[in-house]
Design an enzyme around this catalytic site. Structure first.
Site, mmCIF file in Angstrom:
data_model
loop_
_atom_site.group_PDB
_atom_site.id
_atom_site.type_symbol
_atom_site.label_atom_id
_atom_site.label_comp_id
_atom_site.label_asym_id
_atom_site.label_seq_id
_atom_site.Cartn_x
_atom_site.Cartn_y
_atom_site.Cartn_z
ATOM 1 N N GLU A 158 109.912 -52.050 21.300
ATOM 2 C CA GLU A 158 110.388 -51.433 20.061
ATOM 3 C C GLU A 158 111.672 -52.038 19.488
ATOM 4 O OE1 GLU A 158 110.557 -47.202 20.687
ATOM 5 O OE2 GLU A 158 108.368 -47.027 20.726
ATOM 6 N N GLU A 271 101.619 -47.591 22.641
ATOM 7 C CA GLU A 271 102.029 -46.239 23.013
ATOM 8 C C GLU A 271 101.353 -45.247 22.072
ATOM 9 O OE1 GLU A 271 106.240 -45.539 23.208
ATOM 10 O OE2 GLU A 271 106.621 -47.305 24.470
#
Length: 337
Positions: A158, A271
């Site tokens: 991320e 995710e």
């Protein structure tokens, strides 16, 4: 028909179709989180106290459910205490023990430097953390694991708090460094701004949209997929147990799927997760069915999260006293070959 009723009917149809909708995707797995923990303690902390690696034995539970990919998180700073320096032997040995033992079971492992495109809190591309340092890290890591075809290279978790152009430059440098070692392992490439599928086209809060920049990153072996994350709560953060609606999973993935098709690229949903309630059950089912229906561009998915220290965390799939977590029942139709 009123909108609420229409949404409910669509969600019910998606859920009912789950077990026969399509064959499972190539990759189905879970993010095992714990080796990146301890950032609130005096860093780097003490292994076994502030952070631990998941055990190889714990992966047997997930393998028995039909999962075949374990994403293992760790910290760049622990593995490489000095930029451009050697990898730390004890930390490398811990990572290698998990990787070698897990892949020996027939599973694949996705390496996850859980660093948000930063080192010591300083973003890549800022003074002190040059792009070349990130490329050097991946050169060293690739040399360690290139001989194991069951190991996949996730560039970083991320990216955030840096220009999208800088992240694309760093990603390309890392890809090039990996390939120069002779490694042919699969690479997963996240976008900027937490790599949200729903924010791939944003132009207001993280800089130039991923859609305008990240397609420039290329792999000479064409063995790279985008890695996006998608949560189904009100702000897409994955911090709330409630999902927005039964169809929010599909709604937040559709535009990114179209971008993949238009650009002839592929992706993994790195995710995804939702709280143990009926709305999230339908939202997750819709998302996974969307992936299966678009298997020409989607390679798989990973649930967030597993790992040995989550306790009663509402997204954890770790079994509790030998009992499965409720969300595992939702996933079973998308796990078995």
């Amino acid at each position: 028909m009123k909108r609420a009723a229409a949404v409910a009917l669509l969600a019910a149809a998606l859920l009912a179709a789950g077990s026969s909708f399509a064959a499972p995707l190539a990759w189905r797995g879970i993010s095992l989180s714990s080796a990146e923990w301890g950032e609130q303690q005096p860093f780097p902390g003490v292994h076994g106290k502030d952070y631990v690696y998941p055990s190889v034995a714990s992966t047997a539970y997930y393998q028995a459910q039909g999962m075949n990919l374990m994403r293992v998180a760790f910290r760049w700073e622990r593995l490489q205490p000095a930029l451009m320096g050697e990898l730390q032997p004890a930390e490398l040995a811990r990572l290698r023990k998990f990787v070698d033992g897990t892949t020996a079971r027939g599973l694949h492992v996705l390496l996850d430097p859980h660093n948000y495109a930063a080192y010591g809190g300083v973003s890549i591309g800022q003074p002190g953390v040059p792009v070349a340092a990130f490329a050097d890290f991946w050169r060293r890591l690739a040399l360690q694991f290139k001989g194991n075809p069951r190991v996949q290279f996730g560039l970083v978790n991320e990216p955030r708090q840096l220009p999208t152009e800088t992240w694309a430059e760093a990603a390309q440098a890392a890809v090039d460094a990996i390939r120069k070692t002779g490694a042919s392992n699969l690479i997963t490439l996240p976008g900027n701004g937490y790599t949200g599928a729903w924010s791939w086209f944003e132009s207001t809060w993280y800089g130039t949209p991923n859609a305008d920049v990240m397609g420039r990153v290329h792999d000479p072996l064409d063995h790279m997929v985008f890695e996006v994350h998608q949560y189904l709560d009100k702000d897409g953060s994955g911090t709330h147990a409630e999902c927005v609606s039964p169809t929010i999973g599909v709604e937040r993935l559709q535009r990114f799927t179209a971008w993949l098709k238009q650009n002839r690229r592929r992706a993994i949903l790195g995710e995804v997760g939702g709280g143990a309630n009926a709305v999230c059950e339908q939202a997750v089912a819709g998302a996974l069915q969307h992936l299966q229906a678009n298997a020409d561009v989607w390679t798989g998915w990973l649930w967030w999260a597993g790992g040995p220290r989550w306790g009663d965390y509402f997204l954890s799939l770790e079994p509790d006293g030998g009992k499965d977590k409720p969300q595992l029942r939702w996933l079973r139709p998308y796990l078995k070959d």
